[in-house]
Design a protein around this motif. Structure first.
Motif, short mmCIF file in Angstrom:
data_model
loop_
_atom_site.label_atom_id
_atom_site.label_comp_id
_atom_site.label_asym_id
_atom_site.label_seq_id
_atom_site.Cartn_x
_atom_site.Cartn_y
_atom_site.Cartn_z
N VAL A 213 0.83 -1.21 0.00
CA VAL A 213 0.00 0.00 0.00
C VAL A 213 0.86 1.26 0.00
CG1 VAL A 213 -2.00 -1.07 1.07
CG2 VAL A 213 -0.30 0.03 2.51
N ARG A 214 2.08 1.16 0.50
CA ARG A 214 2.93 2.34 0.47
C ARG A 214 3.54 2.55 -0.90
NH1 ARG A 214 4.42 4.27 5.76
NH2 ARG A 214 3.23 2.95 7.14
N GLU A 215 3.95 1.45 -1.53
CA GLU A 215 4.70 1.62 -2.77
C GLU A 215 3.81 1.61 -4.00
OE1 GLU A 215 8.21 -0.89 -2.72
OE2 GLU A 215 8.41 -0.26 -0.63
N ALA A 216 2.89 0.65 -4.06
CA ALA A 216 2.01 0.63 -5.24
C ALA A 216 0.86 1.60 -5.04
CB ALA A 216 1.49 -0.77 -5.48
N GLY A 217 0.44 1.74 -3.79
CA GLY A 217 -0.82 2.45 -3.58
C GLY A 217 -0.72 3.77 -2.85
N ALA A 218 0.48 4.33 -2.82
CA ALA A 218 0.62 5.59 -2.07
C ALA A 218 -0.31 6.65 -2.64
CB ALA A 218 2.07 6.07 -2.12
N GLN A 219 -0.65 6.53 -3.89
CA GLN A 219 -1.41 7.58 -4.54
C GLN A 219 -2.90 7.25 -4.68
OE1 GLN A 219 0.05 10.55 -6.06
NE2 GLN A 219 1.52 9.92 -4.54
N THR A 220 -3.23 6.00 -4.68
CA THR A 220 -4.57 5.67 -5.16
C THR A 220 -5.63 5.76 -4.08
OG1 THR A 220 -5.95 4.04 -6.22
CG2 THR A 220 -4.17 3.20 -4.88
#
Lengths: 309, 456
Positions: A213-220
């Motif tokens: 969630v930090r690396e792939a999903g930091a933005q979503t």
């Protein structure tokens, strides 16, 4: 005629039977509100019987793993296992962690039956697995595998030692040293070293989810939508973005009062309306506390910290 | 079991005393930025806590960390691996690393909040963007932003910077939002200068859940044109759809034509007939679209005529040449002014040609076969005229009064006309400061006259 009688105290008030009687009565009196609470607790209760059973199951499973690991060559006896479990029950953080996992799993099951959200493979996780970016894809695959193992383990009321966060892993090994007789110091030391050497926090489900969630999903924003992210990623994202612990977040999601969940969502950056929508996804018939629209994200984060003991 | 293989961006080594004795970039720079140095105590607080814990527990940890460097907020993921000999040191593996400019001070924050409130209170344009600054929703109240809003709605999912020209920027768009916050930009359809403000949403990373984009101008909105046609602000059929429809319709017509001509092999006549119907219907649709596009052009408030000195005789001869084949099909003879005869006028050549083609086309369509259509030039004082006369059935008084109305077809159906041709021609004539008029009586044919300012 029986044997010689014990000397009874002159004062009847000090009679051991009376003391036992008093202890028994006190315990009974204490059990009444607990029983009433258990019986009256609605489905969402944090200590619903199923959750209690799940927590006990996980702790018992941890106990037997510890006993087996340390007594490799010797037969494992039930008494040692019971003693180990009794010792683990004293570990507050471990208990809380298991409770959070049980609540997470119960929520995942509930959303699976209610909203058809797969407890293992959510749409967001699927999207990340298919990600062209090799690093994200492989991280997502590892998280998916870990989540599948978690689901299997929860169904069996188990919790592999390797899935514990490092602090808890360390604590249970220390507890095991106290409980399990140290007849063969060398073997025990070896067993300990092997367990520690094999431990890799980065391979655990919680670390993989947190990294994802930090690396792939930091933005979503998808990660904050439980129907999209699935319960596991959703809790990890919520914890990462709000700064709350994941265990606490899992309890907040199960708490029928929902105040903490709403504030956690807000602190994680969800818009008030979206936070309320998410809360109603989790507990569709809940009576939401009002006024979230007045609370800024920073304020929400501050309030969460303020009330912590 | 699937494991995630980790390739570290950087490695570091922390010894038993907590000193960072080895470090690759960017770890080494961060150590310096945090006030430490290589060989000195690990100065990055969260990393230090993780390293100490890994050493104390003797366990491999894998955790997120955050740090503040001089200008950036650093976030990342670190694996801390206790050194095997067990004397307390540990190896650090940086698995991921993100840097982002530091959030502003409290005073800046106050100002920014005030600005946000203002922007929110007085928005002429407001859009919600996703974390990649792609457009999600658009709301515009200023009339000169309607075009921008329509473009954005048609292009939802594209970065907002696709729709605006950021002044003085040559970078690939979109940039980091902090660099775009407060930029001056120009947008299509508006002559005003706009400032774009981006309000990041989401915590802990601002913008992690998207942005609110507001456009603010220090110039007043233009007075909306008094436009009874009501076409502005709505997606326009003519301008927007016509180019899109032309190509597929052209393909339909071409293929239907091929079928009708049995180009691909023998075919029952009845199917060839159907194909013929498709061609006709397609051509009708195409003509209708062209007419509507023209109509919108003419009715637009910014419609302008490029005045030039033109020869009405030349225009008449060109129009006759263009329509010659169609006239021949019906054995109609076109009689344009003879070569050498001319009449100079003030107008725009292609518009005059368009009017004449419309008039002559109508004359061909509504004249009996084997008749004649004359095109005559004349001059009355300061007015130059060109007249198209036919031998058709003529128009009654009532018909004459309606003939220039929009969608007026005078009871004629099935001929492929849209009823817009004469209306458009009359509007064009007026735009050129001229007049289009008709003289006719039943049974005596019709005479349509275009009148423009004469030039010597």
């Amino acid at each position: 005629m029986t044997g010689p009688r014990a000397q009874t105290p002159a004062d009847a008030a000090d009679h051991p039977l009376r003391a036992a009687l008093a202890r028994g009565d006190r315990a009974h009196a204490r059990s009444a509100p607990a029983l009433r609470h258990l019986l009256a607790a609605p489905d969402q209760s944090l200590i619903e019987e199923a959750v209690v059973a799940q927590v006990r199951g996980m702790l018992a499973n941890l106990a037997s793993q510890l006993v087996e690991a340390r007594l490799r060559s010797r037969p494992v006896d039930a008494a040692t296992q019971d003693a180990m479990l009794a010792r683990l029950l004293l570990e507050d953080d471990l208990r809380a962690h298991c409770q959070a996992l049980a609540l997470e799993w119960r929520l995942a099951r509930k959303l699976e039956s209610g909203l058809a959200i797969d407890p293992v493979l959510s749409p967001l996780l699927q999207a990340w697995v298919a990600e062209a970016d090799a690093a994200t894809g492989s991280l997502a695959m590892a998280a998916l595998a870990a989540q599948a193992r978690f689901a299997q383990a929860q169904r069996r009321m188990q919790l592999p030692l390797a899935e514990l966060p490092a602090e808890l892993f360390h604590a249970v090994l220390a507890a095991a040293r106290e409980v399990i007789p140290d007849t063969d110091a060398d073997a025990v030391a070896q067993a300990d070293a092997r367990l520690r050497g094999d431990y890799e926090e980065g391979a655990s489900r919680l670390a993989l989810l947190a990294r994802l969630v930090r690396e792939a999903g930091a933005q979503t924003p998808r990660a904050l939508s439980v129907e999209d992210a699935g319960v596991a990623l959703w809790l990890s994202a919520l914890a990462a973005r709000s700064g709350e612990s994941r265990d606490r977040t899992a309890c907040a999601a199960a708490d029928p009062h929902l105040g903490r969940l709403l504030l956690t969502l807000r602190a994680a950056g969800a818009m008030p309306a979206e936070a309320e929508r998410q809360a109603l996804r989790i507990q569709p018939d809940a009576d939401l506390p009002r006024g979230l629209a007045d609370v800024g994200t920073r304020e929400a984060a501050q309030w969460l910290v303020d009330v912590q003991p | 079991m699937i494991t995630h293989s980790v390739e570290y961006l950087a490695r570091g080594l922390v010894d038993r005393q907590g000193r960072l004795v080895e470090a690759g970039e960017p770890l080494a720079s961060l150590q310096l930025a945090c006030g430490g140095n290589l060989g000195g105590p690990l100065a990055i607080p969260e990393l230090r806590a993780i390293a100490v814990k890994a050493g104390r527990l003797g366990l491999r940890l894998s955790r997120p960390f955050a740090a503040l460097a001089a200008e950036d907020r650093i976030g990342g993921w670190v694996d801390a691996i206790p050194v095997q000999d067990g004397d307390g040191g540990c190896e650090l593996g940086i698995a991921s690393w993100h840097a982002e400019p530091i959030a502003m001070s409290d005073e800046d924050g106050q100002l920014a909040r005030l600005r946000r409130e203002l922007n929110r209170a007085l928005p002429e344009f407001c859009a919600r963007l996703d974390p990649r600054q792609a457009v999600l929703t658009v709301e515009a109240s200023a009339p000169d932003l309607a075009e921008l809003a329509a473009d954005m709605i048609a292009g939802i999912g594209r970065p907002w910077t696709d729709f605006a020209t950021v002044t003085g920027s040559m970078h690939d768009q979109p940039l980091h939002w902090r660099l775009l916050d407060g930029v001056v930009c120009e947008v299509a359809g508006s002559a005003r200068r706009w400032t774009a403000w981006l309000e990041p949403l989401g915590l802990p990373e601002p913008g992690s859940t998207g942005f609110v984009l507001t456009l603010v101008s220090d110039q007043a909105a233009p007075v909306p044109p008094d436009d009874d046609a009501g076409v502005s602000g709505m997606p326009s059929l003519g301008e927007e759809l016509a180019p899109v429809l032309r190509q597929p319709l052209g393909r339909v017509i071409a293929h239907a034509e091929a079928i009708r001509a049995k180009l691909a092999g023998p075919l029952p006549d009845i199917y060839a007939g159907y194909a013929g119907d498709m061609v006709d219907a397609g051509e009708h649709l195409l003509a209708l679209i062209e007419d509507i596009a023209d109509l919108e052009g003419v009715e637009a408030s910014d419609f302008e005529v490029a005045f030039e000195r033109i020869d009405l005789g030349e225009a008449a001869r060109q129009a006759a040449a263009i329509l010659g084949p169609r006239a021949q099909e019906r054995d109609i003879v076109l009689v344009p002014p003879p070569q050498g005869e001319g009449q100079w006028a003030r107008g725009e050549f292609r518009r005059v040609l368009q009017i004449l083609i419309n008039l002559i086309g109508n004359a061909i369509a509504y004249s009996p076969e084997e008749s004649q259509v004359w095109i005559r030039l004349d001059r009355e004082g300061r007015r130059a005229t060109v007249t198209v006369a036919d031998q058709g059935r003529g128009l009654s008084d009532a018909e004459r009064s309606r003939v220039f109305d929009k969608f007026e077809r005078l009871g004629r159906g099935g001929d492929g006309g849209s009823g817009l041709g004469l209306y458009i021609s009359a509007r064009l004539a007026r735009a050129m400061e001229g007049e289009l008029s008709v003289e006719s009586a039943p049974g005596q044919g019709a005479r349509f006259t275009l009148e423009l300012a004469a030039l010597d």
